[in-house]
Design a protein around this motif. Sequence first.
Motif, PDB file in Angstrom:
ATOM      1  N   GLY A   1       0.819  -1.223   0.000  1.00  0.00           N
ATOM      2  CA  GLY A   1       0.000   0.000   0.000  1.00  0.00           C
ATOM      3  C   GLY A   1       0.843   1.258   0.000  1.00  0.00           C
ATOM      4  N   TYR A   2       1.929   1.219   0.781  1.00  0.00           N
ATOM      5  CA  TYR A   2       2.802   2.391   0.825  1.00  0.00           C
ATOM      6  C   TYR A   2       3.489   2.601  -0.516  1.00  0.00           C
ATOM      7  CZ  TYR A   2       6.741   5.397   1.719  1.00  0.00           C
ATOM      8  OH  TYR A   2       7.661   6.404   1.625  1.00  0.00           O
ATOM      9  N   ALA A   3       3.968   1.518  -1.124  1.00  0.00           N
ATOM     10  CA  ALA A   3       4.648   1.640  -2.420  1.00  0.00           C
ATOM     11  C   ALA A   3       3.716   2.251  -3.462  1.00  0.00           C
ATOM     12  CB  ALA A   3       5.145   0.268  -2.877  1.00  0.00           C
ATOM     13  N   VAL A   4       2.483   1.762  -3.511  1.00  0.00           N
ATOM     14  CA  VAL A   4       1.510   2.315  -4.464  1.00  0.00           C
ATOM     15  C   VAL A   4       1.237   3.785  -4.151  1.00  0.00           C
ATOM     16  CG1 VAL A   4      -0.888   2.208  -5.268  1.00  0.00           C
ATOM     17  CG2 VAL A   4       0.431   0.089  -4.959  1.00  0.00           C
ATOM     18  N   GLY A   5       1.086   4.088  -2.866  1.00  0.00           N
ATOM     19  CA  GLY A   5       0.780   5.454  -2.464  1.00  0.00           C
ATOM     20  C   GLY A   5       1.853   6.447  -2.867  1.00  0.00           C
ATOM     21  N   GLN A   6       3.114   6.112  -2.610  1.00  0.00           N
ATOM     22  CA  GLN A   6       4.169   7.062  -2.961  1.00  0.00           C
ATOM     23  C   GLN A   6       4.372   7.131  -4.466  1.00  0.00           C
ATOM     24  OE1 GLN A   6       8.287   6.740  -2.272  1.00  0.00           O
ATOM     25  NE2 GLN A   6       8.364   4.506  -2.123  1.00  0.00           N
ATOM     26  N   ASP A   7       4.132   6.020  -5.164  1.00  0.00           N
ATOM     27  CA  ASP A   7       4.260   6.066  -6.625  1.00  0.00           C
ATOM     28  C   ASP A   7       3.216   6.996  -7.229  1.00  0.00           C
ATOM     29  OD1 ASP A   7       6.325   4.307  -6.389  1.00  0.00           O
ATOM     30  OD2 ASP A   7       5.317   2.619  -7.370  1.00  0.00           O
ATOM     31  N   ARG A   8       1.988   6.936  -6.708  1.00  0.00           N
ATOM     32  CA  ARG A   8       0.930   7.796  -7.234  1.00  0.00           C
ATOM     33  C   ARG A   8       1.141   9.259  -6.850  1.00  0.00           C
ATOM     34  NH1 ARG A   8      -4.251   3.798  -5.867  1.00  0.00           N
ATOM     35  NH2 ARG A   8      -4.421   2.907  -7.973  1.00  0.00           N
ATOM     36  N   THR A   9       1.641   9.493  -5.662  1.00  0.00           N
ATOM     37  CA  THR A   9       1.761  10.861  -5.151  1.00  0.00           C
ATOM     38  C   THR A   9       3.010  11.564  -5.646  1.00  0.00           C
ATOM     39  OG1 THR A   9       0.597  10.195  -3.142  1.00  0.00           O
ATOM     40  CG2 THR A   9       1.811  12.260  -3.050  1.00  0.00           C
ATOM     41  N   MET A  10       4.149  10.855  -5.670  1.00  0.00           N
ATOM     42  CA  MET A  10       5.420  11.513  -5.938  1.00  0.00           C
ATOM     43  C   MET A  10       6.239  10.907  -7.080  1.00  0.00           C
ATOM     44  SD  MET A  10       5.804  14.130  -3.981  1.00  0.00           S
ATOM     45  CE  MET A  10       5.131  14.858  -2.481  1.00  0.00           C
TER      46      MET A  10
END
Length: 538
Positions: A400-409
Amino acid sequence: MFKMLNQMLNRTLQRVSLFLLSVILMACAGTQSPNQVTVTGGTIEGSLTPQLAVFKGIPFAAPPVGDLRWRPPQPVTPWQGVKQTTDYGNDCMQLPFPSDAAPLGKTPAEDCLYANVWAPKDADGTTPVLVWIYGGGFVNGGSSPEVYDGSKFAQQGVVFVSFNYRLGRFGFFAHPALTDEAQENGDMLGNYAYMDQIAALKWVHNNISSFGGDPDNVTIMGESAGGGSVLAMMQAEQARGLFDRAIIMSGGGRSLFGDRKVSEATQESLSGEQYGLNYAEKHGITGTDAEALAALRALDAETVVDGLNLAAMFNPAQTNKPTWAGGPMQDGELITQTISDALQQGNLADVDVMVGATSMDIGGNPFKDKDALFASFGEYAEQARKVYDPSGQAPFQVVGYAVGQDRTMQEPARYIAEQMTSHGQQAYYYRFGTVAQSSDNPGAPHASDIPFFFDTVAEKYGDALTQQDQAAASAIHQYIVSFAKTGKPVSDNAAQWQVFAPEQSNMLNMTRNGDMQHGTDPWKARLDVVKAAVESSN
């Protein structure tokens, strides 16, 4: 005895007279001390080191207080004599964030529109200029933290400039009474922080030659909200011609600025004016006329802050009448569209860019489990599962964190490089993953790149600083200095950083131990599926 005293007195009077005469002649000839500079408003005096001239706390606009609260920055009031500029001015009004990666060095106040300059003593008018825009979620931050010191840049032959801009509701605020006033005065409205940034860039353009800087060779650099601000300056017509290159550190770049507007509600957001009305009502102010506006301007600074900082943003109070618009708004003049649309349509300054993020950057995960997470990729759900969790055994929090940072930054940074390249500009794409040896972080958290880019790791890590940390900082700092000087990031005995080519997805990877590696983005497959899902949903 008396004759001797009389002779001594006469010699003393002669020396005093000669000194006073020299002062008068210097004044008549316009001669100044090496640490004195004339800028808009008058003469300032900074401090000298063996290599540098340093000026701190230079007013670049009038104090935005009283009737100037929620007005575009106004010209400085000229001063008489020589103004001492040897210490930072106030940072802008805010509620400091206890775990801030760059703690403030000055007390926050509304009177805060000050700039700082570090210049090489041999700056000759052709010396390149680098302008820093700090981050902090648009609610925290300032130019005074130790890690933002510009000495190392000046020692490497760059004139370095930092400045403050208004934050929170001082920097981003709308209300029907303000809209009426702005229309009467012909003012822009809503994004006062960005107006401050443009005023600071204009000040640099008009004054930097007095410090030996070249107004036609200016690079702007910002991190987080500062990186988003760099993108805003790239979009704003009012900032065109004020800078020549841009460095965007963890600045996002897809849905930045969203569709939040000053006067109109949208599917995603209330209008900025409605947030302002909610805030006014919370403090007993009703109506939309000049009397309501006067009451808002009469509120003390702490009430305007109203407990807002980064901690409050990540833990917002639950209310059906929210009082914080969240920062920038589309105002129709300065910010006219999302950054994604501006990038696609080429509505940005024609400048070369350096862009990237940290290896453990910001990213949220609102989903309850892996199935919901991957379902959010739509038709690319299975492809996402294969690149993020090929074994099916990865912990949900990690995925979830990997997806989140990929989408955000991460993907937005690459997207900026792709789009700027498509419009004929050169882009240099990176990922900062270097971790200080005293840290046990598996990667580089958000904002941990700043002391390495500035080469202020000694100020950040103190006695825990290692030779490996310093070597990494020196190498990375050289890339930044070189880009500011020539538009080409070069560092001695480090990897050759090549211009971004979309088909290769090539990047400079600053690894955990400080090695510089250039090649295809190791997260290319992840970012490709994020891109595909985003663009299929538009």
